[in-house]
Enzyme design. Sequence first.
Site, PDB file in Angstrom:
ATOM      1  N   GLU A  92       4.931  -4.347  23.650  1.00 48.09           N
ATOM      2  CA  GLU A  92       5.632  -3.639  23.397  1.00 48.09           C
ATOM      3  C   GLU A  92       4.924  -2.870  24.934  1.00 48.09           C
ATOM      4  OE1 GLU A  92       4.617  -0.508  20.163  1.00 48.09           O
ATOM      5  OE2 GLU A  92       4.915  -2.681  18.948  1.00 48.09           O
ATOM      6  N   HIS A 121      10.083   1.317  18.379  1.00 51.74           N
ATOM      7  CA  HIS A 121       8.289   1.844  17.366  1.00 51.74           C
ATOM      8  C   HIS A 121       8.313   2.916  16.920  1.00 51.74           C
ATOM      9  CE1 HIS A 121       3.698   0.606  16.836  1.00 51.74           C
ATOM     10  NE2 HIS A 121       4.536   1.605  15.965  1.00 51.74           N
ATOM     11  N   ARG A 176       2.706  -4.193  12.726  1.00 49.00           N
ATOM     12  CA  ARG A 176       2.694  -4.374  13.445  1.00 49.00           C
ATOM     13  C   ARG A 176       3.543  -5.472  13.737  1.00 49.00           C
ATOM     14  NH1 ARG A 176       1.557   0.805  14.408  1.00 49.00           N
ATOM     15  NH2 ARG A 176      -0.876   1.279  14.909  1.00 49.00           N
ATOM     16  N   GLY A 191       1.038  -1.505  -0.520  1.00 49.57           N
ATOM     17  CA  GLY A 191      -0.047   0.233  -0.073  1.00 49.57           C
ATOM     18  C   GLY A 191       0.804   1.195  -0.430  1.00 49.57           C
ATOM     19  N   ARG A 192       0.468   1.974   0.497  1.00 54.14           N
ATOM     20  CA  ARG A 192       1.384   3.674   0.886  1.00 54.14           C
ATOM     21  C   ARG A 192       2.794   2.551   1.197  1.00 54.14           C
ATOM     22  NH1 ARG A 192      -4.130   5.637   2.782  1.00 54.14           N
ATOM     23  NH2 ARG A 192      -3.089   4.378   4.661  1.00 54.14           N
ATOM     24  N   ILE A 193       3.305   2.951   2.492  1.00 54.78           N
ATOM     25  CA  ILE A 193       4.067   2.941   3.174  1.00 54.78           C
ATOM     26  C   ILE A 193       4.951   1.742   2.167  1.00 54.78           C
ATOM     27  CG2 ILE A 193       6.054   1.944   4.510  1.00 54.78           C
ATOM     28  CD1 ILE A 193       3.515   3.224   6.989  1.00 54.78           C
TER      29      ILE A 193
HETATM   30  P1  NAP Z   1      -2.300   0.300   3.074  1.00 52.99           P
HETATM   31  O1  NAP Z   1      -1.828   2.010   2.885  1.00 52.99           O
HETATM   32  O2  NAP Z   1      -3.472   0.297   3.378  1.00 52.99           O
HETATM   33  O3  NAP Z   1      -1.607  -0.155   3.101  1.00 52.99           O
HETATM   34  C1  NAP Z   1      -1.968  -1.638   3.631  1.00 52.99           C
HETATM   35  C2  NAP Z   1      -0.926  -2.864   2.230  1.00 52.99           C
HETATM   36  O4  NAP Z   1      -2.168  -4.199   3.166  1.00 52.99           O
HETATM   37  C3  NAP Z   1      -3.235  -2.731   1.657  1.00 52.99           C
HETATM   38  O5  NAP Z   1      -2.143  -2.820   0.134  1.00 52.99           O
HETATM   39  C4  NAP Z   1      -3.986  -3.690   1.486  1.00 52.99           C
HETATM   40  O6  NAP Z   1      -4.435  -4.171  -0.050  1.00 52.99           O
HETATM   41  C5  NAP Z   1      -3.024  -5.211   2.344  1.00 52.99           C
HETATM   42  N1  NAP Z   1      -2.680  -5.963   3.140  1.00 52.99           N
HETATM   43  C6  NAP Z   1      -5.019  -5.582   3.935  1.00 52.99           C
HETATM   44  N2  NAP Z   1      -5.197  -6.440   4.533  1.00 52.99           N
HETATM   45  C7  NAP Z   1      -4.010  -7.478   3.360  1.00 52.99           C
HETATM   46  C8  NAP Z   1      -4.777  -8.894   3.777  1.00 52.99           C
HETATM   47  N3  NAP Z   1      -5.645  -9.716   4.962  1.00 52.99           N
HETATM   48  N4  NAP Z   1      -3.594  -9.999   2.914  1.00 52.99           N
HETATM   49  C9  NAP Z   1      -2.460  -9.156   2.347  1.00 52.99           C
HETATM   50  N5  NAP Z   1      -2.672  -7.597   2.236  1.00 52.99           N
HETATM   51  C10 NAP Z   1      -3.192  -7.006   2.664  1.00 52.99           C
HETATM   52  O7  NAP Z   1      -1.674   1.315   4.886  1.00 52.99           O
HETATM   53  P2  NAP Z   1       0.355   2.167   5.104  1.00 52.99           P
HETATM   54  O8  NAP Z   1      -0.053   3.298   4.837  1.00 52.99           O
HETATM   55  O9  NAP Z   1       0.313   1.497   4.049  1.00 52.99           O
HETATM   56  O10 NAP Z   1      -0.452   1.903   6.829  1.00 52.99           O
HETATM   57  C11 NAP Z   1       0.679   0.019   7.292  1.00 52.99           C
HETATM   58  C12 NAP Z   1       0.337  -0.404   8.523  1.00 52.99           C
HETATM   59  O11 NAP Z   1       1.077   0.036   8.900  1.00 52.99           O
HETATM   60  C13 NAP Z   1      -0.949   0.302   9.172  1.00 52.99           C
HETATM   61  O12 NAP Z   1      -1.597  -0.022   9.862  1.00 52.99           O
HETATM   62  C14 NAP Z   1       0.517   0.366  10.652  1.00 52.99           C
HETATM   63  O13 NAP Z   1       0.548  -1.136  11.582  1.00 52.99           O
HETATM   64  C15 NAP Z   1       1.911   0.208  10.747  1.00 52.99           C
HETATM   65  N6  NAP Z   1       2.178   1.815  10.750  1.00 52.99           N
HETATM   66  C16 NAP Z   1       3.295   1.486  11.937  1.00 52.99           C
HETATM   67  C17 NAP Z   1       4.244   2.821  11.824  1.00 52.99           C
HETATM   68  C18 NAP Z   1       5.411   2.044  12.601  1.00 52.99           C
HETATM   69  O14 NAP Z   1       5.930   3.321  13.360  1.00 52.99           O
HETATM   70  N7  NAP Z   1       5.881   0.986  12.583  1.00 52.99           N
HETATM   71  C19 NAP Z   1       3.563   3.516  10.787  1.00 52.99           C
HETATM   72  C20 NAP Z   1       3.204   3.512  10.660  1.00 52.99           C
HETATM   73  C21 NAP Z   1       1.845   3.033   9.941  1.00 52.99           C
HETATM   74  P3  NAP Z   1      -4.910  -5.075   0.358  1.00 52.99           P
HETATM   75  O15 NAP Z   1      -6.533  -4.201   0.346  1.00 52.99           O
HETATM   76  O16 NAP Z   1      -5.545  -5.368  -1.795  1.00 52.99           O
HETATM   77  O17 NAP Z   1      -5.144  -6.383   0.574  1.00 52.99           O
END
Ligand code: NAP
Length: 326
Positions: A266, A285, A237, A154-156
Amino acid sequence: MKVLISRNIPDTTAVRLVEEGFDVITAEKGKIWTSEELINACQNVDFLLHRGGTVLDANFFLHCSHLKGVALTSVGYNHVDVAAATKACIPVSNTPDVLSDATADIALLLMLTVSRKAFFRANQVLRGEWKGSGATEDLGVELYRKTLGIFGLGRIGLALARRAKVIYGMEIIYYNRHRNVEAEREVDAVYVSFDELLERSDVISIHTNLSPETEDRFNAAAFRKMKKSAIFINTARGKIHNEVDLTEALASGDIWGAGLDVTNPEPMLPDNPLLNMPNVCVLPHIGSATMETRTKMAVMAANNLVAAKNGKRMPQVVNAEVYKMK
Ligand code: NAP
């Protein structure tokens, strides 16, 4: 209109909220709320600006159904019972996009740190064990032209793929529930099955949200399917991997290394065996923890609150159904 800011945000954003007519109540610095304390503190406010830490569960929304909006300063909202918020007709917003680059940087940092054993070697220096580099001992591996597998492009995930492609010429493969055509075009990402992702990747980086479908997805069976030379990176996560299975996979040589910005639980306890493994790096984190990104997140959360206060739709609402219910 009163807003409780449950964890500190940059002062400029609090000032902006005052200018927008909010009566701002700010928690003491570093406050960790129990659920009960947070429920009590929300009784006299209209809005909540909240970051991870205290879970907003069904009980919270049952006792705080008067809230007019909850603005999160995170993109992940697995700590919020969104269905319960929707039932109480409370819009909830998050902060997508603005933290993607900072978090992708941490994933890249972990890839490099683990591949070159930099964390382990720096810790040796700290302990007075300067060993230099021998001819064959403790060598790292290179990332050039290797295969990066992304679970959740996705975005990240895309922000990381861009970096990996430009800097290391890595081949990008990914697994999502749906194809990401934009990413396929931009970084030549190739859609593969989950098993193929495990089998082909030199580095696997996790970027899905935490859900019942993704929880514990990286367990013993998954690690066994990965290359023995593979590096596992998780900045999404901690519950997406099984930490006991990960530790065993590293100890038995099923995989080569791991870099974690998120752990389960955590904070990670200081006696966790992962912390003494040579090919492991653990960070507390810090994906979005830069001055620039935290400011953008706070501004986005504030904009969502201002919209809600003015009776408008929160721009980053995650439960848009609430607007059909009103
Ligand atoms: P995003 O743009 O919504 O990307 C998530 C991706 O995961 C989507 O491409 C989605 O595609 C895929 N996905 C969701 N459920 C899935 C499944 N069951 N099987 C396979 N693929 C799946 O989210 P983002 O903004 O990149 O953020 C992702 C996550 O990073 C957040 O939810 C957060 O928990 C984490 N994060 C952590 C930090 C940190 O400080 N470490 C900071 C920011 C975010 P599909 O819907 O097509 O499956």
